[in-house]
Design a protein around this motif. Structure first.
Motif, PDB file in Angstrom:
ATOM      1  N   MET A   1      -6.066  -2.625 -12.004  1.00 42.96           N
ATOM      2  CA  MET A   1      -5.376  -1.331 -11.785  1.00 42.96           C
ATOM      3  C   MET A   1      -5.044  -1.286 -10.257  1.00 42.96           C
ATOM      4  SD  MET A   1      -7.585   1.593 -13.945  1.00 42.96           S
ATOM      5  CE  MET A   1      -6.717   2.855 -13.448  1.00 42.96           C
ATOM      6  N   LEU A   2      -5.632  -1.800  -9.460  1.00 48.92           N
ATOM      7  CA  LEU A   2      -5.160  -1.852  -7.914  1.00 48.92           C
ATOM      8  C   LEU A   2      -3.912  -2.760  -7.878  1.00 48.92           C
ATOM      9  CD1 LEU A   2      -8.827  -2.205  -6.461  1.00 48.92           C
ATOM     10  CD2 LEU A   2      -7.273  -0.300  -6.032  1.00 48.92           C
ATOM     11  N   LYS A   3      -3.765  -3.749  -8.617  1.00 51.87           N
ATOM     12  CA  LYS A   3      -2.681  -4.659  -8.716  1.00 51.87           C
ATOM     13  C   LYS A   3      -1.451  -4.000  -9.096  1.00 51.87           C
ATOM     14  CE  LYS A   3      -5.491  -9.106  -9.064  1.00 51.87           C
ATOM     15  NZ  LYS A   3      -5.735  -9.994  -9.724  1.00 51.87           N
ATOM     16  N   ASN A   4      -1.764  -3.010 -10.032  1.00 44.95           N
ATOM     17  CA  ASN A   4      -0.816  -2.505 -10.841  1.00 44.95           C
ATOM     18  C   ASN A   4      -0.639  -1.034 -10.176  1.00 44.95           C
ATOM     19  OD1 ASN A   4       0.088  -4.548 -12.867  1.00 44.95           O
ATOM     20  ND2 ASN A   4      -1.893  -4.636 -13.264  1.00 44.95           N
ATOM     21  N   MET A   5      -0.867  -0.651  -9.001  1.00 44.14           N
ATOM     22  CA  MET A   5      -0.815   0.817  -8.759  1.00 44.14           C
ATOM     23  C   MET A   5       0.649   1.455  -8.752  1.00 44.14           C
ATOM     24  SD  MET A   5      -2.631   3.592  -7.781  1.00 44.14           S
ATOM     25  CE  MET A   5      -4.321   2.612  -7.626  1.00 44.14           C
ATOM     26  N   LYS A   6       1.432   0.621  -8.444  1.00 40.06           N
ATOM     27  CA  LYS A   6       2.846   1.232  -8.220  1.00 40.06           C
ATOM     28  C   LYS A   6       3.424   1.426  -9.809  1.00 40.06           C
ATOM     29  CE  LYS A   6       7.390   0.039  -7.106  1.00 40.06           C
ATOM     30  NZ  LYS A   6       8.435  -1.060  -6.530  1.00 40.06           N
TER      31      LYS A   6
END
Length: 147
Positions: free
Chosen positions: A72-77
């Motif tokens: 989720m941190l990697k895909n925050m955008k």
């Protein structure tokens, strides 16, 4: 936090954002528990032979916390883009507001624990009603050993 509250004309927008993140987190954990289930891979019929039926939600959140959080941190955008498209008054967010929400989301996830996700009250019935489905930030499941 003060900046986040000021950026939203609707004071509950940050709670909605966190509710959205909780919803994604829970759904991703459930998805991974099914993907790692030996009973599902072996084509077993009885729920008694499926690991994902044996464990409760808190246990699933604990098992997949690091995996789901990192993804989720990697895909925050993309998560923020999906959130803005689903929630009312989404057009009120300019670039500064979006950066603030991304930062707030990162802080929330970095400080989260499985128990906090489970017991938090950010995912309300109103937020849940706006989420017909959550995005899949799909990654390969962890290999599991049979017990």
């Amino acid at each position: 936090l003060l900046l986040l509250l000021c950026c939203c004309s609707n004071m509950s927008c940050h709670d909605d954002w966190l509710g959205y993140l909780v919803s994604v987190f829970v759904n991703e954990s459930l998805t991974h528990s099914q993907e790692c289930c030996p009973g599902c891979h072996d084509g077993k019929n009885s729920p008694l032979l499926h690991a994902h039926h044996q464990s409760g939600l808190l246990e699933k959140l604990t098992m997949f916390h690091s995996l789901v959080k990192d993804n989720m941190l990697k895909n925050m955008k993309s998560l923020l883009e999906d959130y803005i498209s689903r929630f009312p008054n989404a057009n009120q967010y300019d670039d500064v507001d979006q950066k603030t929400l991304k930062s707030y989301g990162r802080d929330f996830l970095n400080q989260s624990s499985p128990r906090f996700i489970y017991y938090s009250h950010y995912l309300t019935p109103a937020v849940d009603a706006l989420l017909n489905s959550t995005p899949s930030t799909h990654i390969k499941p962890l290999p599991t050993k049979r017990r």
